[in-house]
Write an enzyme that holds these catalytic residues in place. Structure first.
Site, mmCIF file in Angstrom:
data_model
loop_
_atom_site.group_PDB
_atom_site.id
_atom_site.type_symbol
_atom_site.label_atom_id
_atom_site.label_comp_id
_atom_site.label_asym_id
_atom_site.label_seq_id
_atom_site.Cartn_x
_atom_site.Cartn_y
_atom_site.Cartn_z
ATOM 1 C CB CYS A 124 -0.930 0.010 1.216
ATOM 2 S SG CYS A 124 -2.075 -1.385 1.293
ATOM 3 C CG HIS A 152 0.000 3.432 4.017
ATOM 4 N ND1 HIS A 152 -0.816 2.350 3.875
ATOM 5 C CD2 HIS A 152 0.813 3.154 5.065
ATOM 6 C CE1 HIS A 152 -0.519 1.441 4.781
ATOM 7 N NE2 HIS A 152 0.470 1.906 5.527
#
Length: 495
Positions: A56, A112
């Site tokens: 991610c 993120h």
């Protein structure tokens, strides 16, 4: 919101951990994603799109900054991208649009998790909406027999869709779309599903009856021709191995929950499209849909991401823009990195000089146009996949290789790298590898693999090549999981 503006608005929608199992990509044969179908019918689907990192944090940082992980040194789930010296002063896509007269909004997960606005830097967005978390969660986990990491869970929960944080994220975006505004807008909506915990209400599970579920085909010998180093990219992760799911008789439930979570998330996309289409702004709005990386549901013997194979690097990209033909598909290799310059140019601007991607406007105009440059995915220094139109080439940090012919072997079951006849194909793809990889930024740890002095180092600890691949974290390494907090962070954290 944004009606009457000469420049187009931008609605960006992303999902977390969404692989190619969506109907516009002819993914899982039973998947039901009517709203992504609806979006595909009004835009261009990029069938051969890939992430810059199968994790991610570096994936999202690369997309929004326009800088590749192998050049920034951000390979890990930590630190936050503004803590990386190479990215500290980079102009992100929302900042770039704000400098050019756009109001920028974020809700859900776009960067993120863990990013906070640095008061010493220009604002990332004009307005931060409801961020949400992986909530709600049941008082007692539904799959306590898998491992003790809190986010590794799946099943029917909660009773009502409206209780999900993702629903509330879309509520915020829907309300923002209702507001009148004089300036053009950039609205980024980050949906966390189908990321674990894969919770969805009963209605979405009912779409995928257990007794009719079509499972991924995973040959028993699928790992036999893989380099040993390929194991190290997924060495000590909370996502369970396929062998463990089979022992616990949970593989089918895992696949069912993933499909249900995707369909729930697709319904949320429909809510956004409905609201946009009900406003005058909808006629002058670019819609961009993407996922940060793919996800294994048993393929190659694992679940989760972190690999350089197709199921982990391939992502959906769908772009609908005023003035371009609808209902198109392109098979050329493209990257998430390409979204920054594409959006900039669709809005009428030249992207900043530091942006490494290429604008996809030529393929919106003609999806069959040839494209020489392949897609590249890096996971840790020295590990890279190069994906062209018909081939995938992987080189690991120890020099071991894989090669797959996607015309004949789309499942990547047959590694051709050791066959001398394919040496010219390998040379052609190897020329796209970087001459050097940036060192990991200070503070990198979670899911970071390094290769130093001939040894693989996973999250700071030397890998023992004799450790079994199909380990059980309960029985084999219980101490490694004690530090996992309520958010699933810690060694190998599952964010």
């Amino acid at each position: 919101m944004g009606q009457g503006n000469p420049r187009p608005n931008v609605l960006m929608i992303n999902m977390d951990d969404l692989n190619a199992w969506v109907a516009p990509l002819s993914g899982h044969p039973q998947i039901k994603t009517p709203n992504l179908d609806r979006l595909a019918a009004r835009g261009t689907v990029f069938r051969n799109a890939h992430t810059q990192a199968p994790v991610c944090n570096p994936s999202r940082a690369s997309l929004f900054t326009g800088i590749r992980p192998e050049n920034s040194g951000l390979y890990s789930l930590n630190p936050s991208f503004r803590e990386a010296p190479s990215l500290r002063n980079s102009i992100t896509l929302p900042q770039f649009l704000a400098r050019n007269g756009y109001k920028t909004y974020t809700t859900g997960k776009n960067f993120h998790d863990g990013i906070r606005q640095d008061p010493k830097l220009p604002a990332e967005f004009t307005e931060w909406g409801f961020t949400g978390t992986f909530a709600p969660r049941p008082a007692k986990r539904l799959k306590e027999n898998i491992n003790p990491v809190p986010l590794i869970d799946w099943g029917v929960y909660p009773e009502k869709d409206e209780d999900q944080d993702d629903w509330k994220v879309v509520d915020w975006a829907v309300n923002k779309l209702k507001e009148p505004a004089a300036e053009p807008f950039f609205l980024a909506v980050g949906i966390r599903h189908p990321h674990v915990p894969m919770y969805a209400s009963q209605r979405w599970f009912d779409l995928y009856a257990d007794d009719q579920l079509m499972m991924p085909i995973v040959p028993d010998d699928d790992r036999d021709d893989l380099p040993k180093f390929s194991e190290y990219l997924v060495w000590r992760l909370p996502e369970p191995r396929l062998a463990l799911l089979k022992r616990r008789d949970e593989w089918r439930s895992h696949v069912q929950a993933y499909l249900a979570s995707v369909s729930f998330a697709d319904h949320l996309v429909g809510r956004l499209l409905d609201q946009l289409d009900s406003t005058p702004a909808g006629r002058n709005t670019i819609i961009v849909f993407w996922s940060d990386h793919g996800y294994h549901n048993g393929e190659k013997g694992i679940t989760g991401k972190n690999t350089l194979w197709e199921i982990s690097t391939r992502v959906p990209i769908i772009i609908s823009a005023p003035g371009f033909k609808a209902g198109q598909q392109s098979g050329q290799p493209v990257e998430l990195l390409d979204l920054y310059p594409t959006i900039a140019e669709l809005c009428g601007f030249s992207p900043p000089a530091h942006v490494e991607g290429v604008s996809l406007i030529p393929w919106l105009q003609n999806p069959d146009s040839p494209k020489e440059k392949p897609a590249r995915t890096a996971h840790g220094p020295g590990n890279m996949s190069v994906r062209s139109k018909d081939w995938r080439y992987i080189r690991y940090a120890d020099g071991s290789e894989e090669l797959y012919d996607h015309a004949a072997d789309p499942q990547e079951w047959h590694n051709l790298a050791r066959i001398p006849a394919y040496a010219p194909i390998i040379r052609e793809h190897a020329r796209w590898l970087p001459r050097q990889f940036a060192e990991p930024v200070a503070g990198s740890r979670a899911r970071l693999l390094e290769y130093r002095d001939g040894k693989a180092i996973w999250e700071g600890r030397e890998v023992n090549p004799n450790d079994p691949f199909d380990y059980d974290p309960f029985a084999q390494d219980p101490g490694d999981w004690s530090g996992q907090g309520a958010g699933g962070r810690g060694r190998g954290g599952s964010q």
